[in-house]
Design an enzyme around this catalytic site. Structure first.
Site, PDB file in Angstrom:
ATOM      1  N   HIS A  87      10.280   0.656   9.143  1.00 49.65           N
ATOM      2  CA  HIS A  87      10.630  -0.332   8.109  1.00 49.65           C
ATOM      3  C   HIS A  87       9.789  -1.602   8.161  1.00 49.65           C
ATOM      4  O   HIS A  87       9.766  -2.367   7.204  1.00 49.65           O
ATOM      5  CB  HIS A  87      12.110  -0.718   8.248  1.00 49.65           C
ATOM      6  CG  HIS A  87      13.048   0.385   7.849  1.00 49.65           C
ATOM      7  ND1 HIS A  87      13.761   0.358   6.664  1.00 49.65           N
ATOM      8  CD2 HIS A  87      13.381   1.552   8.445  1.00 49.65           C
ATOM      9  CE1 HIS A  87      14.503   1.461   6.577  1.00 49.65           C
ATOM     10  NE2 HIS A  87      14.290   2.200   7.641  1.00 49.65           N
ATOM     11  N   ASP A 129       6.109  -9.155   6.021  1.00 47.33           N
ATOM     12  CA  ASP A 129       7.352  -8.410   5.807  1.00 47.33           C
ATOM     13  C   ASP A 129       6.998  -6.966   5.500  1.00 47.33           C
ATOM     14  O   ASP A 129       6.038  -6.717   4.758  1.00 47.33           O
ATOM     15  CB  ASP A 129       8.101  -9.019   4.603  1.00 47.33           C
ATOM     16  CG  ASP A 129       9.611  -9.016   4.794  1.00 47.33           C
ATOM     17  OD1 ASP A 129      10.110  -8.145   5.513  1.00 47.33           O
ATOM     18  OD2 ASP A 129      10.282  -9.887   4.204  1.00 47.33           O
TER      19      ASP A 129
END
Ligand code: ADQ
Length: 491
Positions: free
Chosen positions: A168, A378
């Site tokens: 992720h 991110d």
């Protein structure tokens, strides 16, 4: 069930937070990107979620998590960690080594072999939990950097299922990754998965480059899918692909429709709103964003009284000193800026430090003029996608960090910025606040039309399809033209 298979999700934490009381535990849903993405899939397909409860071994907790599932389509298989495991595997290896390193913040890393030993032991513990519940034909899907060693330990236990892994967070380039003292062990363990998925092409390229750099003899072959490669390391083969994670688009669009005309949140003050919604984390760029907002107020005094920043922070990792310091830093900045610029009837920054329900968050998204999604780095960032999906009115401007994975998909509609550049960020807020409604509509439509067809269900289906097609053994690999890749070859 996904396809004909039972889905078994494995992640560090179960998607619930347990507040222990003397005779009864209170459970509430956890907040965070992984949970937001996977809950709609489990709701729809059913299955089992293997994860840590956030607590020590406890019969009471085991009973509470099982009660939580009573009315759900899925079950939980709880894993318990003791204080030493929590400290060394979770706080230590996961949060003080992998999290900062993989976000490119090497100076925050605290390398320690005690942490590594705990990480290997806890990965074993998770494997034992999976082995206990696994049935033939299950689609076993391991999630995120806490559990990178799991396939290797499941293989040692004799599990023969095809194993899938989704990463992720970003995967760093070799110059950064090679500082990890256990770099080879991590890469070799990852190569025991049959399918390995990354958020962006850049992460996938970095992973391949790290393999080539750290494990001599790795072979890479192209496939007929542009974003997928087949990698061989010794006798292990893995299909490595790019699968940008997403959201349950309709769930956000529909709640948005029900709330049309509802003017809560920012409309109260009658000003235009710049909105930030983040988990408390130093990668999210919250102080940098506050600084840019302060710069905007300095540079354009006429905006004072006209523009408000709403910054929502959901508590996260509160027991870690660095996160407590970050909270203090943010709150000090908010209070300084409010102290310096407030005038009667107007406060520049509205700050909330708590979790909100989905409908409440959507109201904030709908009321904002600008969403400031400006992480320093991110993996994806689902807030950016949730904001777009919520805007059924086709208004609002997304200011997006070029270092968020979401920038790859949303670059045509968002205003991209470097979050480290305070002046540029302030200027971008200004442009966003002045943007004509017609341009807002065109940009929002571009982002929505992509997200509508690239939702989280499609993400999971693509992953599952590749998992079903992955080869179990080397004998199943077609005669491919594996390239004996030298470090530096580009894929
Ligand atoms: P996160 O770092 O947790 O996820 P993100 O993708 O932005 O980051 O997800 C945050 C989630 O928390 C969103 O769904 C948001 O709605 C929710 N949230 C934030 N503030 C909240 C609040 N105050 N109340 C309630 N909910 C709140 C990790 C990676 C990301 C990646 C995801 C999914 O770091 O890069 O996008 O996993 O892969």
């Amino acid at each position: 069930v996904i396809g004909q298979r039972r889905l078994v999700v494995v992640s560090n934490r179960l998607p619930v937070t347990i507040e222990a009381a003397e005779d009864q535990n209170r459970l509430r849903p956890s907040c965070g990107g992984l949970v937001s993405a996977l809950i709609p899939i489990l709701d729809r397909s059913g299955g089992c979620w293997v994860g840590w409860t956030g607590t020590d071994q406890s019969d009471l907790v085991a009973a509470s998590v099982s009660d939580w599932c009573a009315e759900k389509n899925y079950s939980f298989a709880p894993v318990f960690l003791n204080a030493a495991e929590r400290s060394d595997y979770y706080h230590g290896f996961s949060n003080e080594i992998i999290w900062p390193l993989f976000h490119g913040l090497t100076s925050r890393c605290q390398f320690s072999s005690r942490y590594w030993n705990a990480y290997t032991r806890v990965n074993e513990k998770f494997s034992a939990a999976v082995s206990r519940i696994a049935k033939a034909g299950d689609f076993i899907w391991v999630h995120d950097y806490h559990l990178m060693l799991m396939a290797q330990s499941l293989r040692r236990r004799g599990l023969r299922h095809r194993l899938a892994y989704f990463h992720h967070i970003p995967f760093p380039c070799p110059d950064i990754f090679e500082t990890l003292p256990w770099r080879k062990e991590v890469l070799r363990a990852l190569m025991h998965f049959n399918v390995i998925g990354f958020q962006t092409a850049r992460d996938r390229r970095n992973f391949i480059a790290c393999l080539q750099h750290c494990l001599p003899g790795v072979r890479v072959s192209r496939t007929n899918q542009e974003d997928h490669l087949l990698v061989r390391a010794g006798s292990d083969y893995a299909s490595v692909g790019t699968y940008p994670i997403s959201i349950d688009y309709e769930a956000f669009a529909q709640v948005g429709l029900e709330n049309t005309g509802d003017s809560t949140a920012s409309d109260l003050s009658g000003t235009r709103v710049v909105l930030g919604v983040d988990r408390l984390d130093y990668t999210k760029g919250i102080p940098e964003r506050l600084m840019a907002f302060q710069e905007l107020l300095k540079r354009r005094p006429e905006l004072r009284g006209q523009v408000t920043m709403t910054q929502i922070v959901v508590p996260s990792r509160e027991t870690i000193p660095e996160y407590r310091q970050l909270r203090l830093c943010i709150e000090t900045m908010v209070s300084k800026i409010n102290g310096e610029f407030s005038i009667p009837g107007w406060i520049p920054i509205h700050y909330y430090y708590r979790a909100f329900s989905r409908p409440e968050l959507i109201r904030f998204y709908r009321a904002a003029h600008v969403a400031a999604v400006t992480p320093l780095r991110d993996g994806m960032n689902l807030v950016a996608k949730e904001f777009c999906a919520s805007r059924v009115d086709k208004r609002g401007v997304l200011v997006l960090s070029e270092f968020a994975g979401a920038a790859d998909e949303l670059k045509d509609g968002a205003l991209l910025v470097n979050p480290h550049d305070t002046e540029a960020l302030a200027a971008t807020f200004d442009v966003a606040l002045q943007m004509e409604e017609s341009e807002q509509g065109a940009r929002m439509e571009a982002m929505q039309s992509h997200l509508r067809t690239h939702d989280v269900f499609r993400w999971s289906e693509l992953f599952h399809a590749d998992h079903s097609n992955a080869s179990d053994t080397s004998s199943e690999i077609p005669n491919r033209n594996f390239e004996a890749t030298a470090a530096g070859s580009h894929f």
